[in-house]
Design an enzyme around this catalytic site. Structure first.
Site, PDB file in Angstrom:
ATOM      1  N   GLY A 133       0.860  -1.348  -0.182  1.00 50.85           N
ATOM      2  CA  GLY A 133       0.013   0.033  -0.018  1.00 50.85           C
ATOM      3  C   GLY A 133       0.766   1.171  -0.057  1.00 50.85           C
ATOM      4  N   GLU A 365      -5.892   7.098   0.179  1.00 47.08           N
ATOM      5  CA  GLU A 365      -4.671   8.269  -0.294  1.00 47.08           C
ATOM      6  C   GLU A 365      -3.545   8.480   1.034  1.00 47.08           C
ATOM      7  OE1 GLU A 365      -4.653   9.985  -3.457  1.00 47.08           O
ATOM      8  OE2 GLU A 365      -5.962   8.409  -3.951  1.00 47.08           O
ATOM      9  N   THR A 367      -3.239   6.649   4.835  1.00 45.93           N
ATOM     10  CA  THR A 367      -3.813   6.533   6.066  1.00 45.93           C
ATOM     11  C   THR A 367      -3.530   7.660   7.294  1.00 45.93           C
ATOM     12  OG1 THR A 367      -2.228   5.234   7.441  1.00 45.93           O
ATOM     13  CG2 THR A 367      -3.962   4.110   6.215  1.00 45.93           C
TER      14      THR A 367
END
Length: 379
Positions: A133, A365, A367
């Site tokens: 991520g 976008e 955390t």
């Protein structure tokens, strides 16, 4: 300092609010319940130019003049429905990296596709992977050059418009041993052989937007579709995310404002113990806190956008805005549910939807924790 919107920005605000009020709000509950793409709304948005408002006029878009003006529009759309607004904004997820990193030839070729008032074409940005991520170094999608082409293999996940997009911007490693310095980005036509949709996710909120895995199996992409120099896309991605954080922050403001306005109206009408509950200090003070934090969040987002419009870094300020507004939206929506009491917990009332939609604002976008990591480094 000038805290007033320009006449043009006020017109943009009214334009977006009217569309949200007349075309989004009436169908928001339906699309949330059925978890369908709002194609009818997207077609209407295309007709009035809302699908291409962030794309400059020279490429066929509406060309809002600056990032602050874009935020003015975004707040109203997310006030209407976060899921539908995300479906509308998904087009921008592909256009933004092309604008940030593309050549003039690439911009002229690809951006007008999103600006046709008679046809909805979807974009998607493919960065996140099942095992990568915020940690871009862990990316496993590969792009191997073979003559005048690259061959892409890998899987991307949590992709807005994944599997149904007309245009993808795909980030892949072209030099796996180089870490951050080995990532490249490519424009990929959605009809290219080898692209397939994986799992479509059933989400807590944003149910009107399509989120899925995308698989790339021996997808051949021409060299001219590479965005910028080879191995240099990480810097472009970070610049793109820096400018997108104020956009997510204002989306959170829009959701929070919707929940606050409904709770305020309810508190003035709901009578208990012989008077509207608004006149109980516990309720009215909660509402003042909600409004104060909404206003603070909007100002943080506007300041970050202003810096970007001035050509200055908004890395710290964008992360501040995104982190604050993401948590703020969740707090405001939770308080809205509490003010409605048992009714707030029921799906007959919209506040539970805003609560579900608000949660993503502190996740996607980057955390809240990632934003704080960015701020820590900047400090």
């Amino acid at each position: 300092m000038n805290f007033e919107l320009t006449p043009e920005q006020r017109e943009l605000k009214e334009w977006a609010h009217t569309f949200a009020e007349k075309e989004i709000r009436p169908v928001a509950a339906y699309y949330d319940e059925h978890e369908e793409m709002p194609w009818d709304v997207l077609k209407k948005a295309a007709k009035v130019g809302l699908l291409s408002y962030t794309i400059p006029e020279e490429y066929g878009g509406n060309g809002v003049p600056d990032l602050i003006s874009s935020l003015v529009v975004g707040e109203e759309l997310f006030w209407g429905c976060a899921g539908i607004a995300t479906a509308i904004g998904g087009i921008g997820l592909a256009s933004i990296p092309i604008l940030e990193m593309g050549s003039e030839e690439q911009k002229k070729k690809w951006l007008p596709l999103f600006c046709d008032p008679d046809q909805v074409r979807l974009g998607a940005m493919c960065l996140t992977e099942p095992g990568a991520g915020s940690d871009v170094v862990s990316m496993t999608t590969r792009a191997v050059r073979q003559g005048d082409e690259y061959v892409i293999n890998g899987t991307k996940t949590f992709i807005t418009n994944g599997g149904i997009a007309d245009v993808y911007v795909v980030f892949a490693k072209t030099n796996p041993e180089a870490g951050y310095a080995g990532v490249s980005a490519f424009i990929v036509d959605g009809k290219t052989p080898g692209i397939s949709s994986g799992k479509k996710f059933k989400k807590l909120g944003l149910r009107a937007s399509h989120t899925a895995e995308v698989r790339f199996d021996d997808v051949h992409v021409p060299v001219e579709n590479r965005l910028g120099e080879e191995n240099m896309a990480f810097l472009g991605a970070m610049k793109m995310l820096e400018h997108s954080r104020p956009t997510v922050a204002i989306a959170a403001v829009g959701v929070a404002r919707a929940a606050y306005e409904y709770a305020l109206s309810y508190a003035k009408e709901r009578v208990q113990f012989g008077k509207p509950i608004y006149y109980n200090q516990a309720i009215s003070f909660t509402l003042t806190d909600m409004l104060t934090k909404i206003e603070a969040g909007r100002l943080l987002a506007y300041r970050a956008a202003w810096l970007a419009d001035e050509g200055k870094s908004c890395n710290m300020e964008g992360s501040m805005a995104k982190a604050f507004c993401g948590d703020m939206a969740m707090e405001v929506a939770t308080n809205a549910v509490q003010i409605l009491g048992g009714y707030g917990y029921m799906r007959d009332y919209p506040v539970e939807k805003w609560l579900r939609d608000a949660k993503i604002m502190s996740i996607y976008e980057g955390t809240t924790q990632i934003q704080k990591r960015v701020m820590t480094r900047m400090m």
